[in-house]
Write a protein that holds these residues in place. Structure first.
Motif, PDB file in Angstrom:
ATOM      1  N   MET A  97       3.468   5.240   8.622  1.00  7.64           N
ATOM      2  CA  MET A  97       3.323   4.023   9.488  1.00  7.64           C
ATOM      3  C   MET A  97       1.928   3.414   9.002  1.00  7.64           C
ATOM      4  O   MET A  97       1.837   2.449   8.878  1.00  7.64           O
ATOM      5  N   LEU A  98       0.862   4.220   9.079  1.00  6.00           N
ATOM      6  CA  LEU A  98      -0.521   3.623   8.861  1.00  6.00           C
ATOM      7  C   LEU A  98      -0.775   3.069   7.358  1.00  6.00           C
ATOM      8  O   LEU A  98      -1.788   2.134   7.222  1.00  6.00           O
ATOM      9  N   GLU A  99       0.166   3.452   6.585  1.00  9.66           N
ATOM     10  CA  GLU A  99      -0.022   2.629   5.148  1.00  9.66           C
ATOM     11  C   GLU A  99       0.351   1.073   5.439  1.00  9.66           C
ATOM     12  O   GLU A  99      -0.194   0.578   4.716  1.00  9.66           O
ATOM     13  N   HIS A 100       1.084   0.810   6.676  1.00 12.28           N
ATOM     14  CA  HIS A 100       1.110  -0.636   6.897  1.00 12.28           C
ATOM     15  C   HIS A 100       0.071  -1.005   7.769  1.00 12.28           C
ATOM     16  O   HIS A 100       0.378  -2.176   8.346  1.00 12.28           O
ATOM     17  N   GLY A 101      -0.674  -0.258   8.241  1.00  8.99           N
ATOM     18  CA  GLY A 101      -1.707  -0.671   9.020  1.00  8.99           C
ATOM     19  C   GLY A 101      -2.743  -1.429   8.404  1.00  8.99           C
ATOM     20  O   GLY A 101      -2.779  -1.608   7.329  1.00  8.99           O
ATOM     21  N   THR A 102      -3.672  -2.098   9.254  1.00  7.97           N
ATOM     22  CA  THR A 102      -4.953  -2.647   8.754  1.00  7.97           C
ATOM     23  C   THR A 102      -6.075  -1.834   8.148  1.00  7.97           C
ATOM     24  O   THR A 102      -5.698  -0.516   8.381  1.00  7.97           O
TER      25      THR A 102
END
Ligand SMILES: Cc1cc2nc3c(=O)[nH]c(=O)nc-3n(C[C@H](O)[C@H](O)[C@H](O)COP(=O)(O)OP(=O)(O)OC[C@H]3O[C@@H](n4cnc5c(N)ncnc54)[C@H](O)[C@@H]3O)c2cc1C
Length: 383
Positions: A97-102
């Motif tokens: 998920m956090l790979e898609h985060g800011t």
């Protein structure tokens, strides 16, 4: 068709097995008794590069293949399936998920998690809904440059230990799955409180509920676009479910190996137990079923590495992995006679711990719904 690991994967398996035997196995039952999550071991897993391995190097990961990460899941599962769940399923889902985060979300949460400095939690389930996750009531309301989160998440792995939580909440209550967004939130943010459970197994995963009461998060804590959270999560489940299965298979396979050793050495009626078919046939049957399930796990991961569809295979092993592992460990316990029933031997704990995975990340029923959906088509979904 290739059925072997490459040299790098074999070397990694040896390294992780040595580490697991030295660092994880001995404390397995103590962590159960103490209901404690081992932060020091989490840090070591990070130092070894075993958290979020698949994440790209720029963010601290190793850019490893899914098959390579599967090897790690299996090896950790042999020593402590709970750590397998935390390191491979929770960290994988959160990393995905956090790979898609800011940039802020990646710097503040993803890279520290990969280094083992921060412990994550992944919060979807609510008191009134788990399988039907789209029915969640948690809300995120945009207010200028931040969101305000309210709601209750329940059954959350690592709720007690987490430094941050990936929370799913509705940004639009009328859009169903497309109204669900993901946010990364520090676990000590004002307005968050936590409550812990007395679970029957997987106790070191310190599960609990997370309550959000007007929790203010900056807008750059939104992960992915608004309304994209559910779709991204389902893609993550197609990997985490396979790692969960391999973790369980690791625990089951070591149980079978221990049982083969024991029944070779222990005698009854003047012969080794292993000479009786009542003893050797269950061992043979479990070995065959576990090996078939394991091969399907690696096929699912290989398909994912190739960018090919793999939801069906992931759902198949999410059902088969924990289910057949529970069956195997139960028989291994019984084949150790009354010793197997004691807490001196690891079978009763493995049974409780692996059974938890029959529910976590989706039950066998939801796995079969996914398999049937892939076979029949969406128009035959029961809902
Ligand atoms: C060890 C453990 C760790 C967990 N960790 C997390 C976590 O980290 N984060 C998180 O968000 N959640 C977590 N959960 C929660 C887990 O994801 C849910 O428990 C699971 O999805 C099932 O939801 P539920 O408990 O609400 O059961 P329900 O959805 O209420 O289902 C109850 C029963 O009905 C069955 N059922 C439901 N719908 C159908 C249907 N359509 N057809 C047939 N049968 C159906 C289910 O299979 C189940 O047997 C964890 C749970 C456990 C046990």
């Amino acid at each position: 068709m290739e059925f072997d690991f490459n040299e790098e994967q074999r070397a990694l398996a040896r390294t992780v097995r040595t580490f697991s035997l030295r660092e994880l196995r001995d404390g397995y039952s103590r962590r159960d008794r103490e209901r404690s999550f081992p932060r020091a071991i989490w840090k070591k897993l990070g130092e070894l590069g075993l958290l979020g391995m698949r994440v790209c190097e720029e963010y601290g990961g190793l850019n490893a293949t899914c098959v390579t990460q599967g090897v790690v899941a299996e090896e950790i599962g042999r020593a402590d399936p709970n750590l397998g769940v935390a390191a491979l399923a929770v960290a994988e889902l959160v990393g995905h998920m956090l790979e898609h985060g800011t940039a802020r979300a990646r710097e503040e949460f993803l890279t520290p998690m990969i280094k083992g400095d921060k412990v994550p939690a992944f919060a979807v389930t609510e008191p009134h809904c788990g399988t039907d996750a789209v029915a969640m009531k948690a809300k995120a309301v945009k207010n200028g440059d931040h969101y305000i989160l309210n709601g209750e998440k329940s059954g959350i792995t690592l709720a007690k230990a987490a430094d941050f939580v990936l929370v799913y909440a509705k940004t639009n209550a009328t859009l169903g799955a497309r109204g669900v967004s993901a946010f990364v939130v520090p676990a000590d943010a004002p307005g968050i409180t936590r409550q812990y459970y007395e679970d029957m197994g997987a106790k070191s995963l310190v599960r609990g509920s997370i309550f959000m009461d007007d929790v203010v998060v900056p807008e750059d804590c939104l992960v992915g676009a608004e309304g994209e959270g559910f779709k991204l999560m389902m893609k993550g489940f197609d990997a985490s479910r396979v790692y969960l299965a391999l973790t369980c298979l690791g625990a089951a396979n070591i149980s079978v190996e221990e049982t083969i050793r024991y029944t070779r050495e222990r005698s009854a009626f003047g012969k080794p137990l292993a000479r009786f078919e009542g003893v050797s046939f269950p061992v043979a049957e479990h070995s065959a079923i576990l090996e078939a399930t394991r091969l399907l796990c690696y096929k699912a991961l290989w398909l994912r590495d190739q960018g090919l569809p793999h939801s069906k295979e992931a759902a198949m092993v999410k059902w088969m992995g924990p289910r057949f592992s529970v069956d195997a460990i139960r028989d291994c316990l019984l084949l150790h006679g009354h010793y197997g029933w004691t807490q001196e031997l690891p079978f009763e704990q493995r049974l409780r711990d692996v059974m938890a995975v029959e529910i976590a990340d989706g039950t066998s029923q939801v796995s079969k719904i996914v398999i049937a959906r892939e076979l029949y088509g969406r128009e035959f979904l029961p809902y």
